[in-house]
Design a protein around this motif. Sequence first.
Motif, PDB file in Angstrom:
ATOM      1  N   LEU A  55     -26.663 -27.811 -20.298  1.00 31.78           N
ATOM      2  CA  LEU A  55     -25.522 -28.411 -19.604  1.00 31.78           C
ATOM      3  C   LEU A  55     -24.508 -27.396 -19.095  1.00 31.78           C
ATOM      4  CD1 LEU A  55     -24.752 -31.321 -22.091  1.00 31.78           C
ATOM      5  CD2 LEU A  55     -25.938 -31.483 -19.892  1.00 31.78           C
ATOM      6  N   HIS A  56     -24.473 -26.225 -19.739  1.00 28.45           N
ATOM      7  CA  HIS A  56     -23.414 -25.263 -19.438  1.00 28.45           C
ATOM      8  C   HIS A  56     -23.939 -23.851 -19.645  1.00 28.45           C
ATOM      9  CE1 HIS A  56     -19.235 -24.012 -18.972  1.00 28.45           C
ATOM     10  NE2 HIS A  56     -19.385 -23.235 -20.030  1.00 28.45           N
ATOM     11  N   ASP A  57     -23.554 -22.948 -18.781  1.00 27.77           N
ATOM     12  CA  ASP A  57     -23.959 -21.550 -18.902  1.00 27.77           C
ATOM     13  C   ASP A  57     -22.979 -20.825 -19.827  1.00 27.77           C
ATOM     14  OD1 ASP A  57     -25.129 -19.031 -18.456  1.00 27.77           O
ATOM     15  OD2 ASP A  57     -23.740 -18.646 -16.794  1.00 27.77           O
ATOM     16  N   PHE A  58     -23.488 -20.296 -20.909  1.00 29.18           N
ATOM     17  CA  PHE A  58     -22.669 -19.558 -21.866  1.00 29.18           C
ATOM     18  C   PHE A  58     -22.969 -18.071 -21.708  1.00 29.18           C
ATOM     19  CE2 PHE A  58     -22.882 -23.791 -23.599  1.00 29.18           C
ATOM     20  CZ  PHE A  58     -21.589 -24.013 -24.026  1.00 29.18           C
ATOM     21  N   ALA A  59     -22.394 -17.466 -20.688  1.00 29.50           N
ATOM     22  CA  ALA A  59     -22.678 -16.068 -20.365  1.00 29.50           C
ATOM     23  C   ALA A  59     -22.303 -15.114 -21.487  1.00 29.50           C
ATOM     24  CB  ALA A  59     -21.953 -15.679 -19.077  1.00 29.50           C
TER      25      ALA A  59
END
Length: 101
Positions: A55-59
């Motif tokens: 759901l979300h990019d956690f760079a």
Amino acid sequence: MTAEITSRMQASGIVQEGDPVLLEVARAFVFPAEVQEAARVVEALNAAADRVAALHDFAKGMGIAAPQIGIGRALAIVRPPAGEPLTLLSPVVVEGSSRAR
């Protein structure tokens, strides 16, 4: 976090601020008696982390603790942006910071 992201996280099984499990002291594991329970919670955390990562990019990497998925146990996983993931069983905070969030 925006309302949309919060809603998506909640739909993926992440409990939100105000949930009673987040206010409780998480119970540590007793080893070796609870090794199977710990393995079950690790599996649940990894599945939740996979759902959230979709759901979300956690760079900068991500971490998730058992209470965040409604399990009141002292266990967390950390997935750094590079390298091996960490599993923290019955972690203890030994020092804190007064730095604001």
